[in-house]
Design an enzyme around this catalytic site. Structure first.
Site, PDB file in Angstrom:
ATOM      1  N   SER A  45       0.605  -1.009   0.391  1.00  0.00           N
ATOM      2  CA  SER A  45       0.273   0.398  -0.348  1.00  0.00           C
ATOM      3  C   SER A  45       0.754   0.986  -0.036  1.00  0.00           C
ATOM      4  CB  SER A  45      -1.260   0.167   0.895  1.00  0.00           C
ATOM      5  OG  SER A  45      -0.153   0.167   2.053  1.00  0.00           O
ATOM      6  N   GLU A  46       2.177   1.805   0.559  1.00  0.00           N
ATOM      7  CA  GLU A  46       2.422   2.194   0.748  1.00  0.00           C
ATOM      8  C   GLU A  46       4.249   1.555   0.054  1.00  0.00           C
ATOM      9  OE1 GLU A  46      -0.372   4.669   2.246  1.00  0.00           O
ATOM     10  OE2 GLU A  46       0.113   2.524   2.789  1.00  0.00           O
ATOM     11  N   THR A  47       4.803   3.041   0.681  1.00  0.00           N
ATOM     12  CA  THR A  47       6.387   2.553  -0.184  1.00  0.00           C
ATOM     13  C   THR A  47       7.157   3.878   0.513  1.00  0.00           C
ATOM     14  OG1 THR A  47       6.657   0.188  -1.364  1.00  0.00           O
ATOM     15  CG2 THR A  47       9.045   2.070  -1.465  1.00  0.00           C
ATOM     16  N   HIS A  74       2.194   3.963   9.127  1.00  0.00           N
ATOM     17  CA  HIS A  74       2.902   2.594   8.810  1.00  0.00           C
ATOM     18  C   HIS A  74       4.019   2.072   8.280  1.00  0.00           C
ATOM     19  CE1 HIS A  74       1.444   1.245   5.318  1.00  0.00           C
ATOM     20  NE2 HIS A  74       2.041   0.447   4.970  1.00  0.00           N
TER      21      HIS A  74
END
Length: 305
Positions: A45-47, A74
């Site tokens: 979902s995110e990097t 996160h």
């Protein structure tokens, strides 16, 4: 040029729990297009991409598979956990430059706490509109709490559900949630029940299909905003607000625990901190060329810090 993407599970309650994030520690030479391409192929979902900063200890940028976002809780926990494990940083107070502002980070043993913005409260939304997108009825909402947009860095719609069983049974209409997210200019829906599995503050589910995240197992920024919402509406008091615990991810078999601390002065929230732990899962080598085709190859087996 070879880059390494580390993958970590943030807010993990169990070995297989938490929310996965990618972290690139040396991202100064990457363009926006390259960072987006890497995030797409990592697929989380995110990097997070760590860069040098003239204003803070580090500049951190966050990319979903389809766009950049101002802040990600996160992925921040993953980033500073990794820096601590690599002995690049020590316990203490640091700060990160993000598109949501310059935010403090507290590093203490295996826990990372990130400062979020003080809360902003926006529209109260008609429950009928939300009910249709979640395939629920008016009877499923907590009657005395509003559906409201709140932000401590990213706007989310806080949605109170009467029971844990009903919350876990929700089958969202992702197209309708996407349309409402666009309409109200929010990241997504943060749906919660005050009934919990482990005597926590709330049990949560998060839907952000606008950013290609159908459901997220642990959402730091949204739970920071939820803590403020609960204080603002009298659900938690000043004494309770010093350490709030939020459950998430159980509907996805990814048990997660997010910690939130609120500092209250003269009955007003003056500081918001979101915290938790992260577990290193893999270290991935980015082969050449970095863009437009990024090749991910597992370099080391999964490991615990």
């Amino acid at each position: 040029m070879e880059l390494i993407v580390y993958t970590l599970n943030s807010f993990a309650k169990t070995e297989d729990g938490g929310n996965p994030a990618g972290v690139v520690l040396q991202a100064d030479g990457l363009s926006d297009e390259e960072m987006l391409s890497i995030a797409q192929q990592v697929g989380f979902s995110e990097t997070a991409f760590v860069q040098e900063s003239e204003k803070a200890n580090y500049k951190v940028r966050f990319f979903t598979p389809n766009s950049e976002v101002d802040l990600c809780g996160h992925a921040t926990i993953a980033t500073f956990t990794l820096l601590k494990i690599k002995k690049i940083i020590e316990d203490g107070i640091l700060c990160q430059e993000t598109k949501a502002g310059i935010l403090n980070i507290e590093v203490h043993n295996d826990k990372i706490y990130m400062n979020q913005n003080t809360p902003e409260y926006f529209n109260i939304i008609d429950k009928n509109e939300i009910a249709d997108s979640l395939n629920i009825t008016q009877n499923d909402f907590v009657s005395h709490l509003p559906v409201q947009i709140v932000s401590t860095g990213l706007k989310d719609i806080m949605i109170p559900i009467k029971s844990l069983d009903r919350l876990l049974a929700i089958t969202p209409d992702l197209e309708k949630i996407t349309a409402l997210s666009k309409k109200y200019n929010v990241s997504g829906f943060h749906v919660f029940s005050l009934e919990t599995k482990f005597d926590s503050t709330a049990h949560c589910r998060n839907f952000a299909p606008l950013y290609n995240i159908n459901e997220e197992s642990a959402t730091g920024t949204s739970n920071g905003a939820l803590a403020c919402y609960l204080y603002n509406h009298g659900i938690v008091n000043k004494e309770q607000s010093s350490e709030l615990i939020f459950e998430q991810g159980y509907s996805m078999q990814k048990p997660s625990e997010i910690l939130v601390r609120l500092k209250i002065d003269k009955n007003k929230i003056c500081e918001v901190k979101v915290g938790g732990t992260a577990i290193i899962k893999q270290e991935l080598s980015l082969g050449k060329p970095i863009f437009p085709s990024v090749i991910l190859e597992e370099k080391r087996p999964r490991q615990k810090p």
